[in-house]
Write a protein that holds these residues in place. Structure first.
Motif, PDB file in Angstrom:
ATOM      1  N   LEU A 115       0.830  -1.206   0.000  1.00 44.85           N
ATOM      2  CA  LEU A 115       0.000   0.000   0.000  1.00 44.85           C
ATOM      3  C   LEU A 115       0.863   1.254   0.000  1.00 44.85           C
ATOM      4  CD1 LEU A 115      -3.032   1.070   0.432  1.00 44.85           C
ATOM      5  CD2 LEU A 115      -2.368   1.258   2.828  1.00 44.85           C
ATOM      6  N   PHE A 116       1.871   1.255   0.841  1.00 45.66           N
ATOM      7  CA  PHE A 116       2.788   2.394   0.929  1.00 45.66           C
ATOM      8  C   PHE A 116       3.491   2.657  -0.396  1.00 45.66           C
ATOM      9  CE2 PHE A 116       7.472   2.949   1.626  1.00 45.66           C
ATOM     10  CZ  PHE A 116       7.461   4.339   1.645  1.00 45.66           C
ATOM     11  N   LEU A 117       4.037   1.625  -1.015  1.00 42.86           N
ATOM     12  CA  LEU A 117       4.777   1.799  -2.265  1.00 42.86           C
ATOM     13  C   LEU A 117       3.874   2.281  -3.398  1.00 42.86           C
ATOM     14  CD1 LEU A 117       7.060  -1.365  -2.062  1.00 42.86           C
ATOM     15  CD2 LEU A 117       7.800   1.012  -1.886  1.00 42.86           C
ATOM     16  N   VAL A 118       2.657   1.756  -3.465  1.00 47.30           N
ATOM     17  CA  VAL A 118       1.727   2.159  -4.526  1.00 47.30           C
ATOM     18  C   VAL A 118       1.383   3.642  -4.409  1.00 47.30           C
ATOM     19  CG1 VAL A 118      -0.638   1.904  -5.374  1.00 47.30           C
ATOM     20  CG2 VAL A 118       0.747  -0.119  -4.933  1.00 47.30           C
ATOM     21  N   PHE A 119       0.988   4.084  -3.215  1.00 51.35           N
ATOM     22  CA  PHE A 119       0.595   5.482  -3.061  1.00 51.35           C
ATOM     23  C   PHE A 119       1.803   6.414  -3.126  1.00 51.35           C
ATOM     24  CE2 PHE A 119      -3.542   3.976  -1.372  1.00 51.35           C
ATOM     25  CZ  PHE A 119      -4.362   4.768  -2.158  1.00 51.35           C
ATOM     26  N   ALA A 120       2.962   5.965  -2.674  1.00 49.23           N
ATOM     27  CA  ALA A 120       4.171   6.779  -2.813  1.00 49.23           C
ATOM     28  C   ALA A 120       4.484   7.013  -4.293  1.00 49.23           C
ATOM     29  CB  ALA A 120       5.347   6.091  -2.123  1.00 49.23           C
ATOM     30  N   ASN A 121       4.259   5.995  -5.109  1.00 51.63           N
ATOM     31  CA  ASN A 121       4.536   6.125  -6.544  1.00 51.63           C
ATOM     32  C   ASN A 121       3.537   7.069  -7.207  1.00 51.63           C
ATOM     33  OD1 ASN A 121       6.129   5.650  -8.742  1.00 51.63           O
ATOM     34  ND2 ASN A 121       5.674   3.478  -8.900  1.00 51.63           N
ATOM     35  N   PHE A 122       2.262   6.959  -6.835  1.00 50.56           N
ATOM     36  CA  PHE A 122       1.266   7.887  -7.385  1.00 50.56           C
ATOM     37  C   PHE A 122       1.578   9.327  -6.966  1.00 50.56           C
ATOM     38  CE2 PHE A 122      -1.677   4.244  -8.085  1.00 50.56           C
ATOM     39  CZ  PHE A 122      -2.004   4.536  -9.406  1.00 50.56           C
ATOM     40  N   PHE A 123       1.981   9.498  -5.708  1.00 45.87           N
ATOM     41  CA  PHE A 123       2.326  10.838  -5.227  1.00 45.87           C
ATOM     42  C   PHE A 123       3.513  11.396  -6.012  1.00 45.87           C
ATOM     43  CE2 PHE A 123       4.755  13.644  -2.400  1.00 45.87           C
ATOM     44  CZ  PHE A 123       3.773  14.552  -2.029  1.00 45.87           C
ATOM     45  N   TRP A 124       4.535  10.557  -6.228  1.00 47.53           N
ATOM     46  CA  TRP A 124       5.704  11.005  -6.986  1.00 47.53           C
ATOM     47  C   TRP A 124       5.334  11.325  -8.431  1.00 47.53           C
ATOM     48  CZ3 TRP A 124      10.200  12.806  -5.560  1.00 47.53           C
ATOM     49  CH2 TRP A 124      11.207  12.941  -6.522  1.00 47.53           C
ATOM     50  N   LEU A 125       4.423  10.541  -9.002  1.00 47.16           N
ATOM     51  CA  LEU A 125       3.972  10.797 -10.368  1.00 47.16           C
ATOM     52  C   LEU A 125       3.333  12.179 -10.481  1.00 47.16           C
ATOM     53  CD1 LEU A 125       3.332   9.778 -13.284  1.00 47.16           C
ATOM     54  CD2 LEU A 125       1.177   8.933 -12.370  1.00 47.16           C
ATOM     55  N   LYS A 126       2.449  12.513  -9.535  1.00 42.38           N
ATOM     56  CA  LYS A 126       1.792  13.821  -9.583  1.00 42.38           C
ATOM     57  C   LYS A 126       2.797  14.937  -9.315  1.00 42.38           C
ATOM     58  CE  LYS A 126      -1.831  14.256 -10.309  1.00 42.38           C
ATOM     59  NZ  LYS A 126      -2.549  14.325 -11.600  1.00 42.38           N
ATOM     60  N   LYS A 127       3.739  14.696  -8.435  1.00 41.16           N
ATOM     61  CA  LYS A 127       4.748  15.701  -8.105  1.00 41.16           C
ATOM     62  C   LYS A 127       5.667  15.984  -9.290  1.00 41.16           C
ATOM     63  CE  LYS A 127       8.183  16.716  -4.486  1.00 41.16           C
ATOM     64  NZ  LYS A 127       7.495  17.922  -3.977  1.00 41.16           N
ATOM     65  N   SER A 128       5.876  14.988 -10.130  1.00 42.10           N
ATOM     66  CA  SER A 128       6.817  15.137 -11.245  1.00 42.10           C
ATOM     67  C   SER A 128       6.150  15.621 -12.527  1.00 42.10           C
ATOM     68  CB  SER A 128       7.510  13.790 -11.510  1.00 42.10           C
ATOM     69  OG  SER A 128       6.570  12.801 -11.901  1.00 42.10           O
ATOM     70  N   GLU A 129       4.853  15.912 -12.478  1.00 42.12           N
ATOM     71  CA  GLU A 129       4.165  16.386 -13.682  1.00 42.12           C
ATOM     72  C   GLU A 129       4.809  17.673 -14.199  1.00 42.12           C
ATOM     73  OE1 GLU A 129       0.067  16.833 -12.709  1.00 42.12           O
ATOM     74  OE2 GLU A 129      -0.454  14.801 -13.339  1.00 42.12           O
ATOM     75  N   GLY A 130       5.108  17.689 -15.479  1.00 43.27           N
ATOM     76  CA  GLY A 130       5.702  18.865 -16.101  1.00 43.27           C
ATOM     77  C   GLY A 130       7.194  19.010 -15.887  1.00 43.27           C
ATOM     78  N   ARG A 131       7.798  18.093 -15.169  1.00 39.11           N
ATOM     79  CA  ARG A 131       9.243  18.162 -14.920  1.00 39.11           C
ATOM     80  C   ARG A 131       9.977  17.220 -15.873  1.00 39.11           C
ATOM     81  NH1 ARG A 131      10.104  20.416  -9.605  1.00 39.11           N
ATOM     82  NH2 ARG A 131       8.137  20.594  -8.458  1.00 39.11           N
ATOM     83  N   LYS A 132      11.131  17.628 -16.276  1.00 36.78           N
ATOM     84  CA  LYS A 132      11.925  16.834 -17.206  1.00 36.78           C
ATOM     85  C   LYS A 132      13.194  16.334 -16.523  1.00 36.78           C
ATOM     86  CE  LYS A 132      10.259  19.285 -21.322  1.00 36.78           C
ATOM     87  NZ  LYS A 132      10.657  20.044 -22.536  1.00 36.78           N
ATOM     88  N   GLY A 133      13.752  15.288 -17.083  1.00 34.59           N
ATOM     89  CA  GLY A 133      14.988  14.736 -16.539  1.00 34.59           C
ATOM     90  C   GLY A 133      14.806  13.288 -16.129  1.00 34.59           C
TER      91      GLY A 133
END
Length: 214
Positions: free
Chosen positions: A162-180
């Motif tokens: 559960l932790f890993l899944v939601f951490a990944n979704f959170f990181w996905l939203k945080k990285s929107e529009g960022r490159k690299g």
């Protein structure tokens, strides 16, 4: 004199904004991690692991900790548990805190990872909706769902997954529009850990990979 009052006004506004932000973050923290108290109370009233699958993980973790390899029976390597990551994690934990404490440690860390997962979920809700009513309801219903707190106390990998899944979704939203490569690389690492936490984590490797590529 005018400059002094202007600076004081700016300082007052910044302090007020910081205080409001702090109160909101404390609320989310309390909603996310407060359920651990519920789990600890259940542990006190009903000690022991609740399922045979949890016992299987215990055997693998203890054998790893004792140097017998990844096995159910000492010295007989096998692939009889669904989460390689949880077995190795618990092996490391009992090496640090003692094999005699395995049951409590498995349930405590299951509860802790569940709390982290719920905290990330609440952060996502805040980010996407800004609705504090929805955040409070989500935190309340998450912890008081039997599926959540019983899986947290199962002694198995559910909380970690559960932790890993939601951490990944959170990181996905945080990285929107960022490159690299860093943004996609961290998501790839979390996805890989999700896969070895549970086999269905493979779907997240494929899904998040497609999102970052296209």
């Amino acid at each position: 004199m005018g400059d002094f009052f202007l600076k004081f006004k700016i300082y007052f506004i910044l302090v007020k904004m910081f205080r409001q932000k702090l109160i909101k973050e404390v609320l989310i923290f309390t909603l996310g991690f407060g359920g651990i108290l519920l789990c600890l109370k259940i542990i006190q009233t009903a000690p022991g692991l609740p399922s045979d699958d949890a016992y299987i993980f215990k055997r693998y973790a203890l054998n790893l900790a004792q140097g017998y390899g990844f096995s159910f029976n000492p010295g007989e390597p096998s692939l009889g548990c669904s989460s390689v990551l949880w077995a190795w994690f618990m092996a490391g934990v009992v090496k640090l805190f003692g094999e005699e404490n395995y049951n409590f440690l498995a349930q405590f860390f299951g509860s802790l990872f569940t709390a982290l997962g719920i905290w990330f979920m609440l952060q996502l809700i805040k980010r996407e909706t800004r609705s504090w009513g929805l955040i409070i309801l989500a935190g309340f219903f998450a912890w008081f769902s039997p599926h959540i707190y019983m899986n947290a106390l199962s002694g198995m990998e559910s909380g970690l997954f559960l932790f890993l899944v939601f951490a990944n979704f959170f990181w996905l939203k945080k990285s929107e529009g960022r490159k690299g490569w860093l943004w996609g690389g961290i998501s790839g690492l979390i996805s890989a850990l999700t896969y070895i936490a549970r086999p269905e984590g493979l779907y997240f490797i494929l899904g998040f990979g497609l999102i970052y590529l296209y």
